[in-house]
Design a protein around this motif. Structure first.
Motif, PDB file in Angstrom:
ATOM      1  N   ILE A  23      -3.450  -6.817   9.106  1.00 19.24           N
ATOM      2  CA  ILE A  23      -4.216  -8.090   7.469  1.00 19.24           C
ATOM      3  C   ILE A  23      -3.197  -9.689   8.023  1.00 19.24           C
ATOM      4  O   ILE A  23      -3.704 -10.649   7.779  1.00 19.24           O
ATOM      5  N   GLY A  24      -2.862  -9.277   9.190  1.00 27.35           N
ATOM      6  CA  GLY A  24      -2.029 -10.549   8.934  1.00 27.35           C
ATOM      7  C   GLY A  24      -3.193 -12.115   9.084  1.00 27.35           C
ATOM      8  O   GLY A  24      -2.341 -13.064   8.902  1.00 27.35           O
ATOM      9  N   PRO A  25      -4.106 -11.662  10.380  1.00 24.16           N
ATOM     10  CA  PRO A  25      -4.762 -12.716  10.614  1.00 24.16           C
ATOM     11  C   PRO A  25      -5.896 -13.409   9.003  1.00 24.16           C
ATOM     12  O   PRO A  25      -5.982 -13.843   8.782  1.00 24.16           O
TER      13      PRO A  25
ATOM     14  N   ASP B 168     -15.765 -18.170  -0.989  1.00 24.92           N
ATOM     15  CA  ASP B 168     -15.621 -18.873  -0.382  1.00 24.92           C
ATOM     16  C   ASP B 168     -14.771 -18.051   0.472  1.00 24.92           C
ATOM     17  O   ASP B 168     -14.457 -18.288   2.072  1.00 24.92           O
ATOM     18  N   THR B 169     -13.481 -16.805   0.480  1.00 27.61           N
ATOM     19  CA  THR B 169     -13.002 -16.291   1.139  1.00 27.61           C
ATOM     20  C   THR B 169     -13.760 -15.594   2.324  1.00 27.61           C
ATOM     21  O   THR B 169     -13.124 -15.447   3.500  1.00 27.61           O
TER      22      THR B 169
ATOM     23  N   TYR C 182      -4.941 -12.590  -1.829  1.00 26.51           N
ATOM     24  CA  TYR C 182      -3.435 -11.758  -1.091  1.00 26.51           C
ATOM     25  C   TYR C 182      -2.856 -13.040  -2.593  1.00 26.51           C
ATOM     26  O   TYR C 182      -1.530 -13.418  -2.061  1.00 26.51           O
ATOM     27  N   MET C 183      -3.317 -12.854  -3.708  1.00 30.23           N
ATOM     28  CA  MET C 183      -2.360 -14.183  -4.263  1.00 30.23           C
ATOM     29  C   MET C 183      -1.345 -13.333  -5.200  1.00 30.23           C
ATOM     30  O   MET C 183      -0.304 -13.455  -5.299  1.00 30.23           O
TER      31      MET C 183
ATOM     32  N   ALA D 258      -6.752 -16.571   4.762  1.00 31.18           N
ATOM     33  CA  ALA D 258      -6.967 -16.995   3.211  1.00 31.18           C
ATOM     34  C   ALA D 258      -6.072 -18.014   2.208  1.00 31.18           C
ATOM     35  O   ALA D 258      -6.044 -18.427   1.749  1.00 31.18           O
ATOM     36  N   LYS D 259      -4.890 -18.401   3.136  1.00 32.60           N
ATOM     37  CA  LYS D 259      -4.224 -19.209   3.054  1.00 32.60           C
ATOM     38  C   LYS D 259      -5.167 -20.885   3.198  1.00 32.60           C
ATOM     39  O   LYS D 259      -4.684 -21.579   2.049  1.00 32.60           O
TER      40      LYS D 259
END
Length: 336
Positions: free
Chosen positions: A302-304, A186-187, A115-116, A309-310
């Motif tokens: 996709i909120g969660p 990692d994602t 999500y970058m 991702a943060k």
């Protein structure tokens, strides 16, 4: 009389020498470029358009024409093998997913983070502007490869062979193929999965044999590479952006004159426009074809996913350091 004749002979000989020197200087160059998907995909649109324009733009140059040979469909090896060949000078150009360049040039991983890049306009603003130059501007000096352009942007969605995905809990029930890139691994771990790193050239076979249940790709790549024949469930998560650069070996660049380099740059710009149009125009058409072939699409909230991702972004910044964090902040700020 003999003196005059001798002088005429010397002048003529000098003229012939200059002529042949000019011919040697104008010797044609051959450029070999490779990529790893089908000819009908927007990758192919870029590569073949580039080849055509490069040959035409260089056809009448005093320093010589450049003939381009295109090798598709893994014929020049895996994507990482092709990148290594660029560094060695045994391949002149390639178009590969940015995550497969990350192991060679870590800054490119900034465009791998989940999500970058928020959408197409954001991707263009970053890649075509000063932020892009800040990321890869010294690539040629550091690793002997030039990033010429990023021909397309598309967003990767989750495919699988088992069941519809409506949330992260559904996602976590399955085993996924991921590229051999630490950020992507990692994602998937952050999303609750234990991913299996597998090279792109083996991804379809791994899905067919059940080594993995799924993975992620843009839907036009799923379709062109026949993943939809096996994986009938797609969740539109868009968590990664596919932003495959067109790289050219510095060893090849050193062979070109300034006017040949100008022809290369112009050919790349024309081919980039064609490839981006093909990607953006064709995506909805491809989705309709996949639905007709029996693929089910879901659109989870996709909120969660964004929240998970943060944590990947935070850990990435802490590990890579202040220079990376500063560029990340610029990318965030460039979002529409």
């Amino acid at each position: 009389m003999k003196f005059i004749t001798k002088n005429i002979f010397v002048v003529a000989l000098a003229s012939i020498s200059i002529l042949f020197a000019g011919q040697a200087f104008a010797k044609k160059q051959t450029m070999n470029i490779g990529y790893s998907v089908s000819e009908g995909h927007p990758y192919g649109t870029f590569m073949f358009t580039f080849a055509d324009r490069m040959e035409k733009f260089s056809a009448n140059l005093e320093s010589g024409a450049v003939k381009v040979k295109v090798h598709c469909c893994h014929k020049m090896g895996s994507e990482q093998e092709q990148f290594k060949k660029l560094q060695l000078g045994t391949l002149d150009g390639t178009m590969i997913a940015q995550n497969n360049a990350g192991p060679f040039f870590p800054k490119i991983d900034l465009l791998v983070l989940p999500y970058m890049l928020q959408n197409f306009d954001h991707a263009v603003a970053v890649a075509d502007g000063p932020i892009g130059q800040e990321i890869w501007g010294n690539m040629a000096e550091e690793i002997g490869v030039h990033l010429v352009t990023i021909p397309l942007f598309s967003f990767r969605h989750v495919y699988n062979t088992k069941m519809p995905i409506n949330n992260l809990a559904d996602f976590a029930k399955m085993k996924y193929r991921v590229p051999k890139n630490v950020v992507m691994i990692d994602t998937y771990k952050a999303f609750g999965s234990d991913p299996v790193p597998i090279a792109w050239s083996e991804a379809l076979t791994a899905t067919q044999t059940g080594t993995v249940d799924g993975g992620d790709l843009p839907i036009d790549v799923m379709f062109s590479q026949k993943f939809h024949d096996v994986a009938k469930h797609v969740a539109e998560t868009g968590h990664f952006t596919l932003a495959p650069p067109f790289f050219v070996s510095d060893k090849f660049m050193q062979k070109l004159t300034d006017e040949q380099k100008e022809a290369l740059d112009m050919a790349a710009k024309v081919a980039t426009a064609a490839s981006r149009f093909h990607t953006n125009y064709g995506m909805s058409i491809v989705k309709e074809k996949m639905i007709a072939a029996g693929v089910t699409f879901t659109s989870p909230d996709i909120g969660p996913w964004v929240e998970k991702a943060k944590s990947v972004h935070k850990a990435f910044g802490e590990e890579r350091g202040a220079e990376y964090v500063a560029i990340m902040d610029k990318i965030y700020a460039a979002a529409p």
